[in-house]
Design a protein around this motif. Sequence first.
Motif, PDB file in Angstrom:
ATOM      1  N   GLN A  42       0.819  -1.207   0.000  1.00  0.00           N
ATOM      2  CA  GLN A  42       0.000   0.000   0.000  1.00  0.00           C
ATOM      3  C   GLN A  42       0.856   1.262   0.000  1.00  0.00           C
ATOM      4  OE1 GLN A  42      -2.684  -0.291   3.329  1.00  0.00           O
ATOM      5  NE2 GLN A  42      -3.702  -2.129   2.526  1.00  0.00           N
ATOM      6  N   ILE A  43       2.059   1.155   0.510  1.00  0.00           N
ATOM      7  CA  ILE A  43       2.957   2.320   0.619  1.00  0.00           C
ATOM      8  C   ILE A  43       3.900   2.404  -0.569  1.00  0.00           C
ATOM      9  CG2 ILE A  43       4.757   3.394   2.025  1.00  0.00           C
ATOM     10  CD1 ILE A  43       3.532   1.922   4.444  1.00  0.00           C
ATOM     11  N   HIS A  44       4.372   1.265  -1.045  1.00  0.00           N
ATOM     12  CA  HIS A  44       5.410   1.233  -2.080  1.00  0.00           C
ATOM     13  C   HIS A  44       4.812   0.770  -3.410  1.00  0.00           C
ATOM     14  CE1 HIS A  44       8.643   1.850   0.897  1.00  0.00           C
ATOM     15  NE2 HIS A  44       7.923   1.060   1.681  1.00  0.00           N
ATOM     16  N   LYS A  45       4.726   1.671  -4.344  1.00  0.00           N
ATOM     17  CA  LYS A  45       4.090   1.391  -5.632  1.00  0.00           C
ATOM     18  C   LYS A  45       4.922   0.478  -6.523  1.00  0.00           C
ATOM     19  CE  LYS A  45       0.705   3.947  -4.395  1.00  0.00           C
ATOM     20  NZ  LYS A  45      -0.522   3.292  -3.910  1.00  0.00           N
ATOM     21  N   ASN A  46       6.223   0.359  -6.226  1.00  0.00           N
ATOM     22  CA  ASN A  46       7.086  -0.516  -7.034  1.00  0.00           C
ATOM     23  C   ASN A  46       7.112  -1.949  -6.507  1.00  0.00           C
ATOM     24  OD1 ASN A  46       8.506   0.273  -4.719  1.00  0.00           O
ATOM     25  ND2 ASN A  46      10.490   0.008  -5.715  1.00  0.00           N
ATOM     26  N   MET A  47       6.226  -2.235  -5.538  1.00  0.00           N
ATOM     27  CA  MET A  47       6.148  -3.578  -4.973  1.00  0.00           C
ATOM     28  C   MET A  47       4.907  -4.283  -5.493  1.00  0.00           C
ATOM     29  SD  MET A  47       5.943  -4.697  -0.970  1.00  0.00           S
ATOM     30  CE  MET A  47       5.186  -6.240  -0.468  1.00  0.00           C
ATOM     31  N   LYS A  48       5.087  -5.533  -5.897  1.00  0.00           N
ATOM     32  CA  LYS A  48       3.990  -6.332  -6.422  1.00  0.00           C
ATOM     33  C   LYS A  48       3.906  -7.640  -5.646  1.00  0.00           C
ATOM     34  CE  LYS A  48       2.419  -8.476 -10.771  1.00  0.00           C
ATOM     35  NZ  LYS A  48       2.742  -8.664 -12.219  1.00  0.00           N
ATOM     36  N   ILE A  49       2.678  -8.028  -5.276  1.00  0.00           N
ATOM     37  CA  ILE A  49       2.455  -9.286  -4.571  1.00  0.00           C
ATOM     38  C   ILE A  49       1.785 -10.279  -5.511  1.00  0.00           C
ATOM     39  CG2 ILE A  49       1.388 -10.435  -2.608  1.00  0.00           C
ATOM     40  CD1 ILE A  49       1.205  -7.692  -1.250  1.00  0.00           C
ATOM     41  N   ILE A  50       2.342 -11.474  -5.581  1.00  0.00           N
ATOM     42  CA  ILE A  50       1.728 -12.559  -6.343  1.00  0.00           C
ATOM     43  C   ILE A  50       1.457 -13.700  -5.366  1.00  0.00           C
ATOM     44  CG2 ILE A  50       1.984 -14.208  -8.227  1.00  0.00           C
ATOM     45  CD1 ILE A  50       3.967 -12.269  -9.508  1.00  0.00           C
ATOM     46  N   SER A  51       0.225 -14.136  -5.289  1.00  0.00           N
ATOM     47  CA  SER A  51      -0.135 -15.233  -4.394  1.00  0.00           C
ATOM     48  C   SER A  51      -0.119 -16.552  -5.150  1.00  0.00           C
ATOM     49  CB  SER A  51      -1.527 -14.997  -3.793  1.00  0.00           C
ATOM     50  OG  SER A  51      -1.527 -13.816  -2.999  1.00  0.00           O
ATOM     51  N   SER A  52       0.408 -17.572  -4.506  1.00  0.00           N
ATOM     52  CA  SER A  52       0.450 -18.898  -5.122  1.00  0.00           C
ATOM     53  C   SER A  52       0.238 -19.949  -4.050  1.00  0.00           C
ATOM     54  CB  SER A  52       1.791 -19.129  -5.828  1.00  0.00           C
ATOM     55  OG  SER A  52       2.834 -19.239  -4.873  1.00  0.00           O
ATOM     56  N   LYS A  53      -0.101 -21.157  -4.477  1.00  0.00           N
ATOM     57  CA  LYS A  53      -0.208 -22.247  -3.519  1.00  0.00           C
ATOM     58  C   LYS A  53       1.190 -22.675  -3.102  1.00  0.00           C
ATOM     59  CE  LYS A  53      -0.694 -25.667  -7.233  1.00  0.00           C
ATOM     60  NZ  LYS A  53      -1.544 -26.749  -7.785  1.00  0.00           N
TER      61      LYS A  53
END
Length: 323
Positions: free
Chosen positions: A54-65
């Motif tokens: 939410q703070i860092h726009k250059n961060m991406k989260i990918i969820s996986s099993k």
Amino acid sequence: MLISIIIPVYNVERYLSQCLDSVLNQSYDGDYEVICVDDGSTDGSSIILEKYAQIHKNMKIISSKNEGTASARNIGIRQAKGKYLWFVDSDDWIANDAIQILSEYLNLSRSNPDVICFNGKLIYDIDGREESDKGIMDVNLTGWQYYSKYAIKSRKFHFVCVVLRLYLREFIISNNLFFEVGILHEDNLWVPQMCYYAEKVDVIPNLLYYYRIREGSKMRNISSKKIFDTIKVANRLAEFFIPKTDIDKSVVYREIAGEYFSVFMSDKEEAYRGDYSVVEPLINWDSYKAVSLYPRHRRIYRLLSISPRLFRLYLGVEKLLKR
């Protein structure tokens, strides 16, 4: 975009903030991305990731099993936009000026090396003890020159430690260098093959990575799966390298042979209760024979092919002679 940092995340809520702070609060003011692959965390790691995103726009989260580090890294490779990739473990951290140093080096070299190697420091969680790696520097090496020169060089970090390098994404993709999913020693399998394909490797002396040694981590505990995967990696490496005729294979054969006989060492036998009938059928004995170039390794191969107990006796005699 020059650099993508890929961080597999699984149940590391105690350490994750330190890792994220280090990669997201860099002195570098250019564009870079941080890809966090949440590998099915069941603790508070996912919540921490969301707060940082939410703070860092250059961060991406990918969820996986939950499929392990190898799968998470592969996802990151495919999703990354950066020219170069850096695999960072979620319980470690990097130097504040790491990306600045690496970007300046790349801009000055203008040669697009396939791999850039750097140094790190071991941090022991139990007592805070620190051990810096020996600084080395070398440029304009092929990957195999780099492997042959440094794979068995005495250092604090094992040569196959993936996190101490920056990798050209195009080089990884074009050579299909994805990590094998489902094994515990994916670095041991991946790095020698990566070195075989690399045409240009540079080594810089900068200390850019801080590697946490924590008690109870999965790679510090010996299990039957760890033993079986050691054999699987040795078999895979032998199958890959035996047909190659364009390189000097003496160093890699030494390493593969060492992997084979390591599973019969006394500290490893406890994992399978000394039941040799469990491990012997897993070994490709033809491959093991082919990679046993050195006289000592040939002796060990012959002893093990007859009986692992003869190998244990040999080690005892060898130890007495060294006194």
